[in-house]
Design a protein around this motif. Sequence first.
Motif, mmCIF file in Angstrom:
data_model
loop_
_atom_site.group_PDB
_atom_site.id
_atom_site.type_symbol
_atom_site.label_atom_id
_atom_site.label_comp_id
_atom_site.label_asym_id
_atom_site.label_seq_id
_atom_site.Cartn_x
_atom_site.Cartn_y
_atom_site.Cartn_z
ATOM 1 N N ALA A 120 45.702 47.680 29.016
ATOM 2 C CA ALA A 120 44.705 48.205 29.943
ATOM 3 C C ALA A 120 45.230 48.164 31.369
ATOM 4 O O ALA A 120 46.027 47.295 31.731
ATOM 5 C CB ALA A 120 43.410 47.393 29.855
ATOM 6 N N ARG A 121 44.766 49.097 32.179
ATOM 7 C CA ARG A 121 45.071 49.113 33.611
ATOM 8 C C ARG A 121 44.087 48.186 34.312
ATOM 9 O O ARG A 121 42.866 48.387 34.249
ATOM 10 C CB ARG A 121 44.989 50.541 34.156
ATOM 11 N N ALA A 122 44.598 47.172 34.978
ATOM 12 C CA ALA A 122 43.745 46.137 35.566
ATOM 13 C C ALA A 122 42.702 46.714 36.511
ATOM 14 O O ALA A 122 41.559 46.247 36.562
ATOM 15 C CB ALA A 122 44.604 45.098 36.285
ATOM 16 N N SER A 123 43.069 47.757 37.260
ATOM 17 C CA SER A 123 42.163 48.322 38.265
ATOM 18 C C SER A 123 40.990 49.076 37.659
ATOM 19 O O SER A 123 40.068 49.470 38.381
ATOM 20 C CB SER A 123 42.945 49.259 39.193
ATOM 21 N N TYR A 124 41.005 49.271 36.334
ATOM 22 C CA TYR A 124 39.901 49.982 35.669
ATOM 23 C C TYR A 124 39.146 49.104 34.682
ATOM 24 O O TYR A 124 38.242 49.585 34.001
ATOM 25 C CB TYR A 124 40.436 51.198 34.912
ATOM 26 N N THR A 125 39.506 47.821 34.578
ATOM 27 C CA THR A 125 38.901 47.000 33.532
ATOM 28 C C THR A 125 37.426 46.705 33.775
ATOM 29 O O THR A 125 36.687 46.413 32.836
ATOM 30 C CB THR A 125 39.659 45.668 33.367
ATOM 31 N N LYS A 126 36.981 46.782 35.022
ATOM 32 C CA LYS A 126 35.554 46.558 35.303
ATOM 33 C C LYS A 126 34.735 47.836 35.198
ATOM 34 O O LYS A 126 33.516 47.785 34.992
ATOM 35 C CB LYS A 126 35.392 45.927 36.690
ATOM 36 N N LYS A 135 39.282 50.325 40.983
ATOM 37 C CA LYS A 135 39.120 49.296 42.010
ATOM 38 C C LYS A 135 40.407 48.482 42.046
ATOM 39 O O LYS A 135 40.680 47.679 41.154
ATOM 40 C CB LYS A 135 37.926 48.394 41.710
ATOM 41 N N LEU A 136 41.215 48.712 43.095
ATOM 42 C CA LEU A 136 42.509 48.055 43.197
ATOM 43 C C LEU A 136 42.359 46.556 43.405
ATOM 44 O O LEU A 136 41.357 46.081 43.953
ATOM 45 C CB LEU A 136 43.309 48.660 44.347
ATOM 46 N N LEU A 137 43.369 45.811 42.963
ATOM 47 C CA LEU A 137 43.388 44.366 43.149
ATOM 48 C C LEU A 137 43.795 44.043 44.578
ATOM 49 O O LEU A 137 44.506 44.815 45.231
ATOM 50 C CB LEU A 137 44.369 43.713 42.174
ATOM 51 N N ASN A 138 43.328 42.929 45.064
ATOM 52 C CA ASN A 138 43.690 42.452 46.400
ATOM 53 C C ASN A 138 44.945 41.592 46.297
ATOM 54 O O ASN A 138 44.942 40.550 45.619
ATOM 55 C CB ASN A 138 42.550 41.641 47.012
ATOM 56 N N SER A 139 45.986 42.037 46.948
ATOM 57 C CA SER A 139 47.254 41.322 46.900
ATOM 58 C C SER A 139 47.089 39.878 47.363
ATOM 59 O O SER A 139 46.516 39.616 48.420
ATOM 60 C CB SER A 139 48.286 42.040 47.776
ATOM 61 N N GLY A 140 47.592 38.944 46.552
ATOM 62 C CA GLY A 140 47.557 37.529 46.905
ATOM 63 C C GLY A 140 46.259 36.821 46.587
ATOM 64 O O GLY A 140 46.172 35.598 46.705
ATOM 65 N N LYS A 141 45.238 37.549 46.165
ATOM 66 C CA LYS A 141 43.933 36.959 45.877
ATOM 67 C C LYS A 141 43.768 36.774 44.365
ATOM 68 O O LYS A 141 44.193 37.620 43.577
ATOM 69 C CB LYS A 141 42.820 37.859 46.417
ATOM 70 N N ILE A 142 43.130 35.657 43.977
ATOM 71 C CA ILE A 142 42.852 35.448 42.553
ATOM 72 C C ILE A 142 41.775 36.440 42.115
ATOM 73 O O ILE A 142 40.686 36.480 42.681
ATOM 74 C CB ILE A 142 42.402 34.009 42.269
ATOM 75 N N GLU A 143 42.106 37.245 41.126
ATOM 76 C CA GLU A 143 41.195 38.273 40.621
ATOM 77 C C GLU A 143 40.772 37.956 39.187
ATOM 78 O O GLU A 143 41.529 37.348 38.424
ATOM 79 C CB GLU A 143 41.878 39.649 40.633
ATOM 80 N N THR A 144 39.556 38.367 38.833
ATOM 81 C CA THR A 144 39.079 38.244 37.462
ATOM 82 C C THR A 144 39.235 39.592 36.758
ATOM 83 O O THR A 144 38.733 40.609 37.238
ATOM 84 C CB THR A 144 37.604 37.817 37.426
ATOM 85 N N ILE A 145 39.952 39.592 35.659
ATOM 86 C CA ILE A 145 40.227 40.819 34.910
ATOM 87 C C ILE A 145 39.579 40.698 33.531
ATOM 88 O O ILE A 145 40.033 39.914 32.691
ATOM 89 C CB ILE A 145 41.746 41.043 34.768
ATOM 90 N N PRO A 146 38.505 41.455 33.275
ATOM 91 C CA PRO A 146 37.853 41.379 31.953
ATOM 92 C C PRO A 146 38.770 41.918 30.855
ATOM 93 O O PRO A 146 39.516 42.878 31.060
ATOM 94 C CB PRO A 146 36.617 42.269 32.105
ATOM 95 N N VAL A 147 38.707 41.283 29.701
ATOM 96 C CA VAL A 147 39.415 41.759 28.518
ATOM 97 C C VAL A 147 38.362 42.253 27.528
ATOM 98 O O VAL A 147 37.573 41.464 27.000
ATOM 99 C CB VAL A 147 40.267 40.647 27.881
ATOM 100 N N HIS A 148 38.323 43.553 27.328
ATOM 101 C CA HIS A 148 37.357 44.141 26.392
ATOM 102 C C HIS A 148 37.932 45.454 25.878
ATOM 103 O O HIS A 148 39.036 45.839 26.251
ATOM 104 C CB HIS A 148 35.996 44.349 27.067
ATOM 105 N N ASN A 149 37.184 46.132 25.026
ATOM 106 C CA ASN A 149 37.695 47.328 24.345
ATOM 107 C C ASN A 149 39.000 47.023 23.614
ATOM 108 O O ASN A 149 39.948 47.797 23.615
ATOM 109 C CB ASN A 149 37.900 48.499 25.322
ATOM 110 N N THR A 150 39.022 45.864 23.005
ATOM 111 C CA THR A 150 40.160 45.429 22.193
ATOM 112 C C THR A 150 39.919 45.812 20.736
ATOM 113 O O THR A 150 38.821 46.206 20.352
ATOM 114 C CB THR A 150 40.356 43.915 22.298
#
Length: 614
Positions: free
Chosen positions: A523-529, A535-550
């Motif tokens: 999955a592309r992280a910027s589309y997981t939500k 929605k692009l990730l913020n460089s250097g910031k801890i991001e939450t990436i949902p894992v679904h559609n598995t």
Amino acid sequence: MAKQLIPESFKFKEGFNKKEVQKILKDSIIQDSISIKNAVLLCKHFNYHTLISETFSTAIPLLKKLENEEFFVKDSVVVKTKKGNEITLFYVFDKKIKHPKPSILHFSTYIGNNDYFISAAKINADRGYNIIYAFSRGIYLSKDEITPFEFEVEDVNEVIDWITKQTWSDGKVGMIGGSYDGFSQWAATKNLHPALKTIIPAASVGFGIDFPMFNNCFSPYMLRWLTHVKKKTDFDIFENEKKWLSVYNTYYKTGVAFNKLDSIYGKINPVFQKWLKHPSFDSYWQSKLPYKRDFTKINIPVLTLTGYYDVDQRGAMYYYDNHLKYNKNTNHYFVIGPYGHNEAVSGAPSEEYKGYKIDSVANIDLKEISLQWFDYILKGQKKPEFLKDKVNYQVMGTNQWKSASSIDKISNKKLKLYLNKTKLLKSKPNLDFISQTIDFRKREDTLQNFDDEKILDSLINKADLKDKIVFESDAFDTSFEINGSITGKLKAAINKKDMDITISAYEKLPSGKYFKLSHEYYARASYTKDNTKRKLLNSGKIETIPVHNTFFTSKKIEKGSKLILILGIKNSPDGQINYGTGKDVSEETIADAKEPLEIKWYNDSYVEIPISEK
């Protein structure tokens, strides 16, 4: 039965069995040895070749005479739509059976040896159905432009309307077919024709869901597929592995933009370029299939077929999940087992799938169950005995099918495991992380073939471990079943704006062998939500990436086994490469690689595994 089996032996064009003999000799003999299974297959095709070579010229006219006495075959029919477009079809019915009667419609973009399909149609016509094969615009005799996926929403219903006006039709239509043909069934339901009484979609493509992009990641396979969709399907182009390996590897080694892939092949493909303009699951994709409230109007019975290793499983699950979500009272049955895409589409499982000898009960005749379903819905006969409840799934390793009223009833617990360094832990650890570095400029590896995956093997393929971290659980002290899809949340900080993550899950058996539990997730992280908005990730910031559609799976986990989770970044010739700049990924090149991707995977990341315990 003889009248079906004899024509079956002659349904292929002369020379087919000779090619099969040559293929078996080439692929199956290793160091002057051949397996018993392949030896039997070789003898079968050699005998067929000898028999058909000697009798072909005599048998064909006699068979045609016999068939003409019993069946009516109308080929090369061109149906004009209300807008003046052309759809080609052929149909078959049994002359002995009284008309009018129900019709079974296949709607496809593939066309090859019509003799093969007409032969299959006669077997089903013998059960009391009109059998119709129709094809997308531009295919076969249609003079329209070839536009796969574009107009099925309206064109399938045009064909259904045409069927209902024929004297041999009783006004009831059912649809069947897999892959693209599964998609076309669901496309038809977006504006449901009153004559369409049921559908049996198998391994259904979810257009924009799992093809030509999966979780918003495009794949070079989309171009390979597009190049063989012609007036007559060009299987030779599709199966030219040497050519396609060259295209994939050239893209990867040179680092050109993904949108130049068709130029590498040698010709600009306008459909390929059009699809790339829609990296979000936007209104373009949504208009081609049922979306949200569209499902509320789909009140016909449905039988969905798919497999744990079916690459289009998530397309099939998109339709299934949303049908139940928006239509609570739907009569939708679901069958899933240890099948790949081809097995789900053909309805004929193989005894062994990629090194895994499937449980004997999984080797069922899905084609027969499908015809029993048509008898049930279109003729008022009893429901297929195999369908014990709405959800029917084969638990690998138990030699059992199980049934439940809904998917949320097939498991009774969530096993939560935290990704701590290289361990999978049941308890939440103190906050920490493991680092990973991916240098996209390093391109030493290339793709050697397209299908070296093993479901059961003594090793995990080395190529599948590239740019990955392996997490391993402790050995389980009791056995249990995994039933459903693994989900979770990843916590990560990166030095870029995006990444394409990939996860594979294995059972490490007490014997030391590895059993792959389902198809690989990515999955592309910027589309997981939200797959409709990036929605692009913020460089250097801890991001939450949902894992679904598995991918959905069902397997008994043995006592003493361990769970292996492989997490990493998709970076190989058979995938679109996301360099993480935040630009349109199709336009990025190796010049955008610059500094390596640095990832900190935090150990409050976790997966949740749906299990059943006694």
